[in-house]
Motif scaffolding. Sequence first.
Motif, short mmCIF file in Angstrom:
data_model
loop_
_atom_site.label_atom_id
_atom_site.label_comp_id
_atom_site.label_asym_id
_atom_site.label_seq_id
_atom_site.Cartn_x
_atom_site.Cartn_y
_atom_site.Cartn_z
N ALA C 27 1.46 -1.35 0.03
CA ALA C 27 0.26 0.09 -0.13
C ALA C 27 1.24 1.43 -0.44
CB ALA C 27 -1.26 0.07 1.03
N ILE C 28 2.28 1.62 0.47
CA ILE C 28 2.69 2.30 0.45
C ILE C 28 2.75 2.88 -0.54
CG2 ILE C 28 5.15 2.76 1.57
CD1 ILE C 28 4.94 2.08 4.01
N PRO C 29 4.03 2.81 -1.59
CA PRO C 29 4.18 2.82 -3.06
C PRO C 29 2.91 4.19 -3.42
CG PRO C 29 4.51 0.59 -2.94
CD PRO C 29 3.89 0.94 -1.48
N PHE C 30 1.48 2.86 -3.22
CA PHE C 30 0.60 4.10 -3.63
C PHE C 30 -0.25 4.72 -3.19
CE2 PHE C 30 0.01 -0.71 -5.30
CZ PHE C 30 0.20 -0.21 -7.10
N TYR C 309 -2.80 4.97 7.63
CA TYR C 309 -2.18 6.21 7.21
C TYR C 309 -2.29 5.83 5.94
CZ TYR C 309 -0.73 10.30 7.05
OH TYR C 309 0.16 11.02 6.40
N VAL C 310 -2.42 4.83 5.11
CA VAL C 310 -1.95 4.81 3.86
C VAL C 310 -2.92 4.33 3.01
CG1 VAL C 310 0.57 5.02 3.87
CG2 VAL C 310 -0.79 2.65 3.80
N SER C 311 -3.91 3.44 3.64
CA SER C 311 -4.89 2.60 3.40
C SER C 311 -6.40 3.77 1.71
CB SER C 311 -5.38 1.50 3.98
OG SER C 311 -6.48 2.73 4.83
N PRO C 312 -6.28 4.82 2.71
CA PRO C 312 -7.51 5.74 2.27
C PRO C 312 -6.70 6.55 0.73
CG PRO C 312 -7.27 6.24 4.45
CD PRO C 312 -6.00 4.83 3.98
N ARG C 313 -5.47 7.11 0.93
CA ARG C 313 -4.72 7.72 0.10
C ARG C 313 -5.12 6.37 -1.55
NH1 ARG C 313 -2.17 12.37 -1.19
NH2 ARG C 313 -2.34 12.98 1.22
N GLN C 316 -7.80 5.67 -3.08
CA GLN C 316 -7.67 7.13 -3.30
C GLN C 316 -6.84 6.98 -4.94
OE1 GLN C 316 -10.07 10.51 -2.74
NE2 GLN C 316 -9.25 9.57 -5.35
N ASN C 317 -5.91 6.45 -4.23
CA ASN C 317 -4.65 6.93 -6.23
C ASN C 317 -5.37 5.50 -6.95
OD1 ASN C 317 -3.95 8.53 -5.88
ND2 ASN C 317 -2.34 7.88 -4.79
N PHE C 319 -8.62 3.02 -6.69
CA PHE C 319 -10.37 2.66 -7.50
C PHE C 319 -9.40 3.89 -7.44
CE2 PHE C 319 -8.39 -0.47 -4.57
CZ PHE C 319 -8.31 -1.58 -4.97
N GLY C 320 -9.56 4.94 -7.71
CA GLY C 320 -10.14 6.71 -7.79
C GLY C 320 -11.34 7.41 -6.66
N SER C 321 -11.50 5.95 -4.95
CA SER C 321 -12.57 6.59 -4.23
C SER C 321 -11.71 6.16 -3.21
CB SER C 321 -13.30 5.21 -4.68
OG SER C 321 -13.71 5.16 -3.48
N ALA C 322 -11.98 7.15 -2.57
CA ALA C 322 -11.41 6.86 -1.46
C ALA C 322 -12.46 6.56 -0.22
CB ALA C 322 -10.97 8.44 -0.31
N MET C 323 -13.14 6.00 -0.43
CA MET C 323 -14.30 5.42 0.08
C MET C 323 -13.38 3.84 0.03
SD MET C 323 -16.02 7.07 1.98
CE MET C 323 -16.84 6.18 3.58
N ILE C 324 -13.53 3.62 -0.85
CA ILE C 324 -13.21 1.70 -0.86
C ILE C 324 -11.33 2.10 0.51
CG2 ILE C 324 -11.73 0.70 -2.06
CD1 ILE C 324 -13.43 1.27 -4.29
#
Lengths: 347, 167, 377
Positions: C27-30, C309-313, C316-317, C319-324
């Motif tokens: 998840a970190i790089p994404f 900390y990293v998963s919402p962002r 977003q990057n 799937f284009g959705s912060a909710m995911i």
Amino acid sequence: MLKVKEFIRDFGWPRLIIFFFLVFMFIAAPFVGVRLDASFSDVLNRFGMNAIMVLAMVPMVQSGCGLNFGLPLGIISGLLGATISIQLGVTGFGGFLIAVFIALFFASILGWLYGLLLNKVKGEEMTIAMYVGFASVMFMSIMWLVLPYNSPNMVWGYAGKGLRTTITVEGYWLRVLNNFLAIKFGEFFVIPTGLLLFVALCVLIVYVFMRTKTGTAMTAVGSNPDFARASGVSVDRMRAISVMLSTMLGAVGIIVYEQSFGFIQLYTGPLYMAFPAVAAILIGGASVNKASMLNVLVGTFLFQGLLTMTPSVINSLLQNDMSEVIRIVVSNGMILYALTRKTKVSK
Amino acid sequence: MKISLKTPKEKRRFLIRIALVLLYFCVTIFVLFNGRGHTILIDNKDADDLSYEAVDGMEVSIDSQESAEYWPGDRDKAVVRGQKHKIRISFFDEEIPEFEATFTVPFSVDMLILSVPKMLAGIEPFIETFVAPDFVDTFEKEESAESFDSFEDMYDGLQQEDYYIGS
Amino acid sequence: MSGKNKLGRVLADNAVVILFILLSVIAIPFSGFSVQNILQEMFTRLGRNSFLVLALLLPIYAGMGLNFGMTLGAMAGQIGLIMAIDWGIAGWRGLVFAALVGTPLSILLGWICGAVMNRAKGREMVTGYILAFFMNGVYMFLVLFTMGAVIPVRSATILLTRGYGIRNTLNLDLVRASLDKLLMLRIGPFFIPVATYLVIAVLCVFIVWFKKTKLGQDMRAVGHDLVVADSAGIPVERTRIIAVVISTVLACYGQIIFLQNMGNMATYNAHDQTGFFAVAAILVGGASVKKASLLNAFLGIFLLHLMFYVSPRAGQNLFGSAMIGEYFRQFVGYGVIALSLVLYAWKTRRDAVFAREVLKNNGSSGHSDAAKEGAAK
């Protein structure tokens, strides 16, 4: 006198308090300007909406798996059924039945797997069930966003994908059970005959099932696993069947709830739905390892009566919104009481 | 709990408990008084009847906080902790020597006003409780528009909004 | 036992930790966050959450599982903070005042919690969870209906406009970051709240010391086997209650530390997720229902919060959705608790079966260690 004491001990004082509280509320209602007939009709309706989800507790309790805090698993199966039915665009009674059948399909698979999982963790079922339920709800929240639904009634208008948080069932199968043979008395009092008949049918099915060979074996597994094993009953199989049955009932329960409520609540909506159902069956007199149909009916009626009456009566009596606090304290207090009661049969 | 003081061990335990309770109250009282925050409004204005006059340029600091400049008619605030405070005033007019004084503020008052000219003229009381009814009112009204008191209020609010949009 | 089998066992025993490291590495790089940014956030979050997580340790030692009832302590801490704000006590003194108000409250609540759990031996966790819900109702009653009406509240600004009940969000400006700022050290590009870390260090020392005292030893004996401890003359119920009381008091302090870092408080929701976060953290760190260490706690906080900390962002990057990402992290949180509980229950059974087999074969030399371990459980 001794008999009264014994009765109170068996029945439990929390249940008595709740019972008398409800009676008091019905008596007080007319004096504070709450219409009795409207409230009673409301209680009946909500009884029908919730009874099947409460019924979903019975098989697992009877087979010794404890209170089904994993009800959300059944609920998401029901939601899958409901949304797919709307996606297919079938309206009326047919749509409702299709929803139920699809839901049963998913619930049987999920329930069976869930049962196998619970067999691996005997003794810790309740805590694990709770978190399996939570995790599945969150997993489905992601799924609601990415699954390829495209019915314009369900997806977000501007994005064209991803399901809305609440979806109306109006125009599909809104109140199909409620309005079936509904009897109206005056302006405010309606008996939702179809709904009550459906609940009666489900209760009957479970009642009959619990008296079949499989059903009695299930009860035997719950009350005395060693004895059941000795007499050649597969404990794990019975438990898995009970969990599957509970999950399927939960799935049907939520669809019945939605057709009356009018909306499908997705995402985090089902997260805490297990707790009212658990509280209801306990108020009806069930314990952590014993539950009957009577417990379901009485419990749902008492609990839903309480939920309907407290807001209107308390609000007009005290001029504040204390009913939420009363709901939290009563329902969780009841669960707590059941969990801490010294039970005769150890798990 | 039954307290018996027969053995030395029990006696010691009892004494420790008493000491702990005492310590609890002492520390509570200490932080209650010492930590109590007060807002002091420092005021440099003429009297209405000109019985005292504003200082023509000074620098005021309270306790060891950073000092601020004041011209006649100025008012600024300092947030302090505790009840006993030291005020130091140095004047722009270098012929007047620096002024230093200590004062106490009442524990229960949140905001008070300290008039420097009054203090210099020796008029008591130079500290008064400050109440700003108008200010408080408007503040509350603004706030209540955003945060609803209950779900019902919020619901009413939303309905009203719909109504306005609809009409 | 073959080497391959051993490796499998190690992997299975640390499945949760490994899973989490893998998830974070992906998840970190994404997320697109810089390493410096992530590290700074981790320093802050370690300070914010450690105390709460450490509060879980003692009940685990006492064999009571994960103390979901710690929420009770959090509520006591919040009542303390409400009082501190009401009286206008600023800075670290405000925090001390809040802690002092919260202490007797949380001792009382912890005692209730312990007594209730003693009536529900074998299902302490679910009981604690429901008890927290129940007390939430009581807390709401106290704060929403009696504060300002029965319990005197002096400043009108923290009350609802109807005249009683505390506002939905409480501004903690008076005490905001007062512990963190007491001794903020700057090392390179990082700000480190040394005072907060010191408080946490003191707690660690306390826990290590406590384990060695008579009471601490008793507690572990009770956790090991109730019946054996009882026949050895240890007051089982009392020891269990003490474990929960200490845990609740620590949770009270932990919540105060947590909230001073956050800077404002959702009066009726701030405690909702306290138990969830703390429990998830310690489990992610490799603890189980019966076994936990300081290392588990810190590793867990680091891994869980890295993920959170990293998963919402990242979501977003990707799937284009912060909710995911938001749902994903909650799914992972709940899932991790379920998974660790399942793995633990499964391991206990596996060891029991293993031990039985070894006993049957009367223990060849290579198996004796494992048998002991199995039998111990």
